[in-house]
Design a protein around this motif. Sequence first.
Motif, PDB file in Angstrom:
ATOM      1  N   ARG A 103       0.844  -1.239  -0.065  1.00 18.19           N
ATOM      2  CA  ARG A 103       0.061   0.161   0.013  1.00 18.19           C
ATOM      3  C   ARG A 103       0.760   1.008   0.011  1.00 18.19           C
ATOM      4  O   ARG A 103       0.548   2.333  -0.675  1.00 18.19           O
ATOM      5  CB  ARG A 103      -0.856  -0.145   1.192  1.00 18.19           C
ATOM      6  CG  ARG A 103      -1.882   1.031   1.257  1.00 18.19           C
ATOM      7  CD  ARG A 103      -3.044   0.981   2.301  1.00 18.19           C
ATOM      8  NE  ARG A 103      -2.470   1.247   3.428  1.00 18.19           N
ATOM      9  CZ  ARG A 103      -1.976   0.412   4.494  1.00 18.19           C
ATOM     10  NH1 ARG A 103      -2.075  -0.825   4.152  1.00 18.19           N
ATOM     11  NH2 ARG A 103      -1.487   0.584   5.684  1.00 18.19           N
ATOM     12  N   HIS A 104       1.790   1.111   0.745  1.00 19.69           N
ATOM     13  CA  HIS A 104       2.855   2.466   1.003  1.00 19.69           C
ATOM     14  C   HIS A 104       3.421   2.665  -0.619  1.00 19.69           C
ATOM     15  O   HIS A 104       3.355   3.974  -0.916  1.00 19.69           O
ATOM     16  CB  HIS A 104       3.994   2.025   1.886  1.00 19.69           C
ATOM     17  CG  HIS A 104       3.423   1.878   3.211  1.00 19.69           C
ATOM     18  ND1 HIS A 104       4.373   1.612   4.322  1.00 19.69           N
ATOM     19  CD2 HIS A 104       2.179   1.917   3.790  1.00 19.69           C
ATOM     20  CE1 HIS A 104       3.730   1.730   5.384  1.00 19.69           C
ATOM     21  NE2 HIS A 104       2.497   1.761   5.090  1.00 19.69           N
ATOM     22  N   VAL A 105       3.697   1.732  -1.226  1.00 12.87           N
ATOM     23  CA  VAL A 105       4.451   1.795  -2.395  1.00 12.87           C
ATOM     24  C   VAL A 105       3.341   2.434  -3.532  1.00 12.87           C
ATOM     25  O   VAL A 105       3.646   3.357  -4.411  1.00 12.87           O
ATOM     26  CB  VAL A 105       5.088   0.629  -3.206  1.00 12.87           C
ATOM     27  CG1 VAL A 105       5.728   0.621  -4.744  1.00 12.87           C
ATOM     28  CG2 VAL A 105       6.439   0.212  -2.437  1.00 12.87           C
ATOM     29  N   ARG A 106       2.280   1.849  -3.318  1.00 15.26           N
ATOM     30  CA  ARG A 106       1.007   2.319  -4.103  1.00 15.26           C
ATOM     31  C   ARG A 106       0.856   3.957  -3.817  1.00 15.26           C
ATOM     32  O   ARG A 106       0.365   4.465  -5.013  1.00 15.26           O
ATOM     33  CB  ARG A 106      -0.193   1.551  -3.983  1.00 15.26           C
ATOM     34  CG  ARG A 106      -1.372   1.449  -5.268  1.00 15.26           C
ATOM     35  CD  ARG A 106      -2.693   0.872  -4.654  1.00 15.26           C
ATOM     36  NE  ARG A 106      -2.233  -0.467  -4.484  1.00 15.26           N
ATOM     37  CZ  ARG A 106      -2.630  -1.262  -3.444  1.00 15.26           C
ATOM     38  NH1 ARG A 106      -3.167  -0.439  -2.263  1.00 15.26           N
ATOM     39  NH2 ARG A 106      -2.544  -2.524  -3.201  1.00 15.26           N
ATOM     40  N   PHE A 107       0.839   4.463  -2.741  1.00 15.72           N
ATOM     41  CA  PHE A 107       0.746   5.705  -2.367  1.00 15.72           C
ATOM     42  C   PHE A 107       1.845   6.372  -3.274  1.00 15.72           C
ATOM     43  O   PHE A 107       1.431   7.346  -4.049  1.00 15.72           O
ATOM     44  CB  PHE A 107       0.881   6.078  -1.166  1.00 15.72           C
ATOM     45  CG  PHE A 107      -0.152   5.698  -0.342  1.00 15.72           C
ATOM     46  CD1 PHE A 107      -1.559   5.696  -0.721  1.00 15.72           C
ATOM     47  CD2 PHE A 107      -0.114   5.496   1.299  1.00 15.72           C
ATOM     48  CE1 PHE A 107      -2.660   5.262   0.136  1.00 15.72           C
ATOM     49  CE2 PHE A 107      -1.051   5.045   2.146  1.00 15.72           C
ATOM     50  CZ  PHE A 107      -2.355   4.855   1.491  1.00 15.72           C
ATOM     51  N   PRO A 126       7.419   6.492 -16.709  1.00 14.91           N
ATOM     52  CA  PRO A 126       8.498   5.812 -17.035  1.00 14.91           C
ATOM     53  C   PRO A 126       9.867   6.441 -16.802  1.00 14.91           C
ATOM     54  O   PRO A 126      10.814   6.035 -16.388  1.00 14.91           O
ATOM     55  CB  PRO A 126       8.324   4.665 -17.835  1.00 14.91           C
ATOM     56  CG  PRO A 126       6.672   4.668 -17.725  1.00 14.91           C
ATOM     57  CD  PRO A 126       6.333   5.986 -17.641  1.00 14.91           C
ATOM     58  N   GLN A 127       9.889   7.196 -18.110  1.00 14.61           N
ATOM     59  CA  GLN A 127      11.001   8.202 -18.517  1.00 14.61           C
ATOM     60  C   GLN A 127      11.467   9.204 -17.194  1.00 14.61           C
ATOM     61  O   GLN A 127      12.665   9.159 -16.722  1.00 14.61           O
ATOM     62  CB  GLN A 127      10.841   8.899 -19.594  1.00 14.61           C
ATOM     63  CG  GLN A 127      11.036   8.105 -20.740  1.00 14.61           C
ATOM     64  CD  GLN A 127       9.720   7.081 -20.855  1.00 14.61           C
ATOM     65  OE1 GLN A 127       8.646   7.407 -20.650  1.00 14.61           O
ATOM     66  NE2 GLN A 127      10.027   5.876 -21.446  1.00 14.61           N
ATOM     67  N   ARG A 159       3.437  -5.306  -9.169  1.00 13.24           N
ATOM     68  CA  ARG A 159       2.207  -4.808  -9.896  1.00 13.24           C
ATOM     69  C   ARG A 159       1.046  -4.375  -9.212  1.00 13.24           C
ATOM     70  O   ARG A 159       0.423  -3.331  -9.326  1.00 13.24           O
ATOM     71  CB  ARG A 159       1.895  -5.965 -10.859  1.00 13.24           C
ATOM     72  CG  ARG A 159       2.769  -6.198 -12.233  1.00 13.24           C
ATOM     73  CD  ARG A 159       1.901  -7.079 -13.011  1.00 13.24           C
ATOM     74  NE  ARG A 159       1.712  -8.543 -12.500  1.00 13.24           N
ATOM     75  CZ  ARG A 159       2.578  -9.462 -12.670  1.00 13.24           C
ATOM     76  NH1 ARG A 159       4.102  -9.171 -13.509  1.00 13.24           N
ATOM     77  NH2 ARG A 159       2.412 -10.446 -11.952  1.00 13.24           N
ATOM     78  N   SER A 160       0.859  -5.147  -7.959  1.00 14.01           N
ATOM     79  CA  SER A 160      -0.219  -4.482  -7.111  1.00 14.01           C
ATOM     80  C   SER A 160       0.254  -3.167  -6.623  1.00 14.01           C
ATOM     81  O   SER A 160      -0.992  -2.602  -5.940  1.00 14.01           O
ATOM     82  CB  SER A 160      -0.232  -5.625  -5.853  1.00 14.01           C
ATOM     83  OG  SER A 160      -0.664  -6.986  -6.309  1.00 14.01           O
ATOM     84  N   ALA A 161       1.366  -2.737  -6.326  1.00 17.80           N
ATOM     85  CA  ALA A 161       1.821  -1.393  -5.999  1.00 17.80           C
ATOM     86  C   ALA A 161       1.929  -0.588  -6.937  1.00 17.80           C
ATOM     87  O   ALA A 161       2.183   0.705  -6.639  1.00 17.80           O
ATOM     88  CB  ALA A 161       3.045  -1.439  -5.177  1.00 17.80           C
ATOM     89  N   GLY A 162       1.577  -0.795  -8.174  1.00 18.34           N
ATOM     90  CA  GLY A 162       1.512   0.155  -9.202  1.00 18.34           C
ATOM     91  C   GLY A 162       2.575   0.296  -9.961  1.00 18.34           C
ATOM     92  O   GLY A 162       2.810   1.359 -10.969  1.00 18.34           O
ATOM     93  N   LEU A 163       3.724  -0.375  -9.816  1.00 13.96           N
ATOM     94  CA  LEU A 163       5.005  -0.405 -10.525  1.00 13.96           C
ATOM     95  C   LEU A 163       4.668  -1.377 -11.731  1.00 13.96           C
ATOM     96  O   LEU A 163       4.856  -2.604 -11.699  1.00 13.96           O
ATOM     97  CB  LEU A 163       6.119  -0.789  -9.690  1.00 13.96           C
ATOM     98  CG  LEU A 163       6.454   0.149  -8.668  1.00 13.96           C
ATOM     99  CD1 LEU A 163       7.530  -0.510  -7.608  1.00 13.96           C
ATOM    100  CD2 LEU A 163       7.035   1.406  -9.391  1.00 13.96           C
ATOM    101  N   SER A 164       4.472  -0.610 -13.018  1.00 12.54           N
ATOM    102  CA  SER A 164       3.934  -1.620 -14.173  1.00 12.54           C
ATOM    103  C   SER A 164       5.287  -2.237 -14.716  1.00 12.54           C
ATOM    104  O   SER A 164       6.431  -1.858 -14.556  1.00 12.54           O
ATOM    105  CB  SER A 164       3.499  -0.561 -15.111  1.00 12.54           C
ATOM    106  OG  SER A 164       4.312   0.438 -15.557  1.00 12.54           O
ATOM    107  N   CYS A 165       5.087  -3.054 -15.453  1.00 14.04           N
ATOM    108  CA  CYS A 165       6.253  -3.736 -16.449  1.00 14.04           C
ATOM    109  C   CYS A 165       6.840  -2.663 -17.206  1.00 14.04           C
ATOM    110  O   CYS A 165       8.253  -2.843 -17.361  1.00 14.04           O
ATOM    111  CB  CYS A 165       5.473  -4.812 -17.257  1.00 14.04           C
ATOM    112  SG  CYS A 165       4.880  -6.142 -16.260  1.00 14.04           S
TER     113      CYS A 165
END
Length: 266
Positions: free
Chosen positions: A207-211, A228-229, A253-259
């Motif tokens: 959750r923290h990373v998602r914030f 990304p850039q 991915r759950s935290a919003g860090l996309s591929c």
Amino acid sequence: MTASLPTVAAAIRAAMLTADPRDKAMATRAVARDWAAGRLAFAFDVAMPDSPARPAEPELLPPNRMPKRGRGGSERGRLALIHALCHIEFVAIDLALDAAGRFGAERGPEFVSDWLGVAADEAMHFSLLARRLRALGSHYGAMPAHDGLWDAARETAHDVAARLAVVPMVLEARGLDVTPQTIARFVAADDHTTARILQRIVDDEVRHVRFGTSHFAKLCEERGKPAPQLWKTLVAQHFRGSVKPPFNDSARRSAGLSCEMMAALA
């Protein structure tokens, strides 16, 4: 009247300048409760300290002077690992407080709410690990600790985008990668109590990373830059370490860090 309320900035600063670990954890949770209950004014009348207050123990050492924890599953090695994790959570309290107090005026009440919530979580994580150390016959401060963790705050104090890029999106995200292996280590040693604490921590860290990723995405939209850039650029400028696999892809991915973001960084 709102004008008569104590300010959120003053409350955050006071918590950051509380040196005793237990008192800092309690003060932090009180700030988060008071803010959520509307007992603090959204006002930034004091500056955040350059460095938070620290207790006399643990002794803080540069990373290259830290004693080796040793390999294998020894009881002392596990105790040293719990102490190291406890210190990370202690510093994380101030990292989250500083984000709310330093950038809250610029980013608004939702930003303050999110990072005070993170600070309260970190205070709880610290308290759980400190209690576990006591149960195992030790205490927080019994061993030296890494003095490099606050460097990320100093390095990114000038720019909220840099702070988000480095602290939640690199440092906390790295915890998502390594904690499952650490949990397995404690399970293998039949220390299920510590394993449960670490599982609680890693669940909260998602959750923290998602914030971080959410607020970073808003900033990128405002600045008209692809996330990304910009993330890649800021990490290259402000993070001294390396970001490399293996990654916990599902947690990231759950935290919003996309591929796409991870590919940009790799």
